[in-house]
Scaffold this motif. Structure first.
Motif, PDB file in Angstrom:
ATOM      1  N   ASN A 310      43.161  11.654 -19.150  1.00 24.57           N
ATOM      2  CA  ASN A 310      43.565  12.802 -20.080  1.00 24.57           C
ATOM      3  C   ASN A 310      44.673  13.630 -19.536  1.00 24.57           C
ATOM      4  N   SER A 344      25.944  20.412 -21.512  1.00 22.92           N
ATOM      5  CA  SER A 344      26.536  18.934 -21.665  1.00 22.92           C
ATOM      6  C   SER A 344      27.388  18.710 -22.663  1.00 22.92           C
ATOM      7  N   ALA A 345      28.446  17.852 -22.583  1.00 24.56           N
ATOM      8  CA  ALA A 345      29.348  17.431 -23.749  1.00 24.56           C
ATOM      9  C   ALA A 345      28.503  16.882 -24.891  1.00 24.56           C
ATOM     10  N   THR A 346      27.339  16.330 -24.861  1.00 31.14           N
ATOM     11  CA  THR A 346      26.758  15.811 -26.071  1.00 31.14           C
ATOM     12  C   THR A 346      25.481  16.704 -26.418  1.00 31.14           C
ATOM     13  N   TRP A 374      32.835  20.893 -25.109  1.00 31.80           N
ATOM     14  CA  TRP A 374      33.835  20.237 -24.179  1.00 31.80           C
ATOM     15  C   TRP A 374      33.409  19.215 -23.205  1.00 31.80           C
ATOM     16  N   THR A 375      34.320  18.238 -23.230  1.00 32.69           N
ATOM     17  CA  THR A 375      34.057  17.265 -21.983  1.00 32.69           C
ATOM     18  C   THR A 375      34.547  17.590 -20.618  1.00 32.69           C
ATOM     19  N   GLU A 378      38.046  18.844 -20.406  1.00 31.40           N
ATOM     20  CA  GLU A 378      38.156  19.976 -21.166  1.00 31.40           C
ATOM     21  C   GLU A 378      37.724  21.370 -20.448  1.00 31.40           C
ATOM     22  N   ASP A 405      27.632  17.287 -14.166  1.00 30.14           N
ATOM     23  CA  ASP A 405      28.760  16.396 -14.580  1.00 30.14           C
ATOM     24  C   ASP A 405      29.996  16.900 -14.120  1.00 30.14           C
ATOM     25  N   THR A 409      34.814  16.626 -11.326  1.00 29.47           N
ATOM     26  CA  THR A 409      35.675  16.618 -12.187  1.00 29.47           C
ATOM     27  C   THR A 409      36.720  17.822 -11.764  1.00 29.47           C
TER      28      THR A 409
END
Length: 513
Positions: A310, A344-346, A374-375, A378, A405, A409
């Motif tokens: 990204n 979480s993103a989902t 957001w991921t 992000e 998660d 990152t």
């Protein structure tokens, strides 16, 4: 080829272009997708003025006939006059489609409350008869049955109202309408292939729609409802920009509030029902500052944030002061803190980042609120943007969320960008979420907390606070939950900077895969 919401809209625009005065908002596509998705029972709370009736009657119903050949549609509304006007609008749309040459025609039934539509396929033996009937609240739905057929699609559009036979202000009326809804209307649906939709604006905490959207812990009616909300402001943006600019939304809000109708704004525009007897955070507690001044003496900071997949460009200026009536608060003399509630993103929840300034008088100014689905990348970009804009001395993130998660990152991105973030772990220390949020109340009651009147997301925070019930677990509390962690800093607790190795030691390696 599968039928899509875009095809519905193109069809409707062709037969009746006048209904597309404003650019179609994404929420209309989202609503059609939601209705058409798997599941028999759907409930949608939509902000006032969202064009839902036009969407349903002039777009969805007629498209459902043309594309899906829906056998029998029953539309229920609060009063007979409104129900009949819905059918009149549908009739006009069908006539327009016929005049345009579409394969539709009138059937033998064409009354004020029932119609038959013939879907032509070019051959007589392929013709399909479809029916639409309308009723008002309290009317026996069995009287709407045509040729011993139950409705395959029931739509409740504005079933509840402030006036009429079942006005929501009366508890007795609400109980009568609820009895009719569950005992008469719901059982009228076709038993095997029916779909039931209730859509409207939330008018009362004890309304049918609100009780479906926000069920109480002991609400068990045997139906698995799928629900969705469309507030007028979401993630700080207007849900329908071409029709409701943020300036116009703020004017609506201020007009209602000036008349003592702040509850109406949050209920009817933010889809946040309020029970006055349970309100912990009252509107009169909310205090405001006018906005933030940024340092324009220097060029804006630009930064390219990348990882292996990204890339995102950040451009921002550093905030320097708070504009309060009769006072300018220098942010250099404040403690600036960012607190984060990760999601979480989902999942259904959103990640929320709230940045606050605490001045020498221990006043808390909410400088910035951002939230979204957001991921991990992000989320990292948003946090770096916040850091470059407000230079917080602490960025607190609930420890459990960091382990899932995100921390790995953001650690990688810090090394890639050279931006060192003062990230530290926050724990709830055994306090339930509702307890943490409730602990904000004394600070609001004594006027220590100030909202940013220039930020759109302030309305979302206030909607969450205004509808907060300490005894019920909220389904939408991301922003106020993130903000509640500010009390960890106001109380003077000390935190050490988090070393990433500490988190790797506590987690199995496959958690980072």
């Amino acid at each position: 080829m599968p039928v899509t919401p875009e095809m519905y809209l193109k069809f409707a625009k062709d037969i009746e272009p006048s209904i597309f005065e404003n650019k179609t908002p994404k929420i209309h596509l989202d609503l059609i997708n939601f209705i058409n998705s798997e599941g028999r029972y759907k409930a949608a709370a939509v902000f006032r003025g969202a064009g839902k009736t036009t969407l349903l009657n002039k777009i969805y119903v007629i498209s459902r006939l043309f594309f899906e050949k829906e056998p029998f549609i029953l539309i229920a509304s609060s009063v007979e006059e409104k129900a009949l006007s819905f059918l009149t609008a549908i009739k006009d749309g069908i006539d327009n489609a016929i005049n345009k040459g579409y394969a539709l025609s009138h059937g033998k039934i064409w009354n004020k409350d029932k119609i038959e539509i013939i879907i032509n396929e070019g051959k007589k033996e392929l013709e399909k008869s479809c029916y639409i009937s309308v009723i008002s609240a309290g009317q026996d739905p069995r009287g709407a049955i045509i040729k011993n057929t139950r409705p395959t699609l029931i739509i409740c559009d504005d079933l509840e109202s402030h006036s009429g036979q079942f006005g929501v202000s009366s508890r007795a009326n609400r109980q009568k309408l609820r009895r009719w809804f569950y005992a008469d209307l719901l059982p009228a649906l076709h038993p095997t292939r029916g779909k039931f939709i209730i859509i409207g604006t939330i008018l009362h905490d004890d309304s049918i729609l609100n009780n479906i959207i926000h069920p109480k812990p002991d609400d068990e009616n045997g139906i698995e409802w799928q629900t969705i909300k469309f507030p007028i402001i979401k993630d700080g943006k207007s849900a329908w920009k071409s029709r409701f600019e943020i300036k116009k939304i703020n004017q609506i809000k201020q007009t209602l509030i000036s008349q003592g109708l702040d509850n109406e704004f949050y209920q009817e525009y933010m889809c946040a029902a309020i029970d006055p007897s349970k309100v912990l955070f009252k509107y009169e507690f909310f205090r405001y500052f006018d906005g933030i001044e940024y340092d324009i003496s220097k060029p804006p900071t630009t930064l390219l944030v990348t990882d292996s997949v990204n890339s995102s460009q950040i451009k921002t200026r550093l905030a320097k002061s708070i504009n309060l009536v009769g006072e300018v608060v220098d942010l250099r003399r404040c403690r600036v803190i960012s607190t984060i509630d990760l999601a979480s993103a989902t999942g259904a929840d959103e990640t929320a980042i709230v940045t606050s300034a605490i001045d020498e008088k221990n006043r808390i100014f909410i400088l910035d609120i951002i939230s979204g689905h957001w991921t991990p990348f992000e989320k990292s970009v948003e946090i770096i943007k916040v850091f470059l804009s407000f230079n917080p001395e602490r960025i607190g993130i609930e420890k459990a969320g960091m382990q899932n998660d995100f921390f790995y990152t953001i650690d990688v991105i810090q090394k890639a960008t050279g931006v060192v973030l003062p990230v530290e772990a926050l724990t709830h220390r055994g306090k339930a979420k509702n307890t943490r949020i409730s602990n904000l109340e004394p600070y609001y009651r004594t006027g220590q907390i100030y909202h940013n009147n220039a930020q759109n997301s302030t309305a979302e925070l206030e909607a969450q606070l205004s509808t907060f019930d300490p005894e019920v677990e909220s389904k939408r509390d991301d922003i106020m939950d993130a903000f509640a962690y500010i009390l960890e800093y106001v109380a003077g607790r000390n935190f050490d900077y988090v070393d990433s190795d500490e988190f790797f030691d506590e987690c199995e390696a496959d958690e980072w895969v």
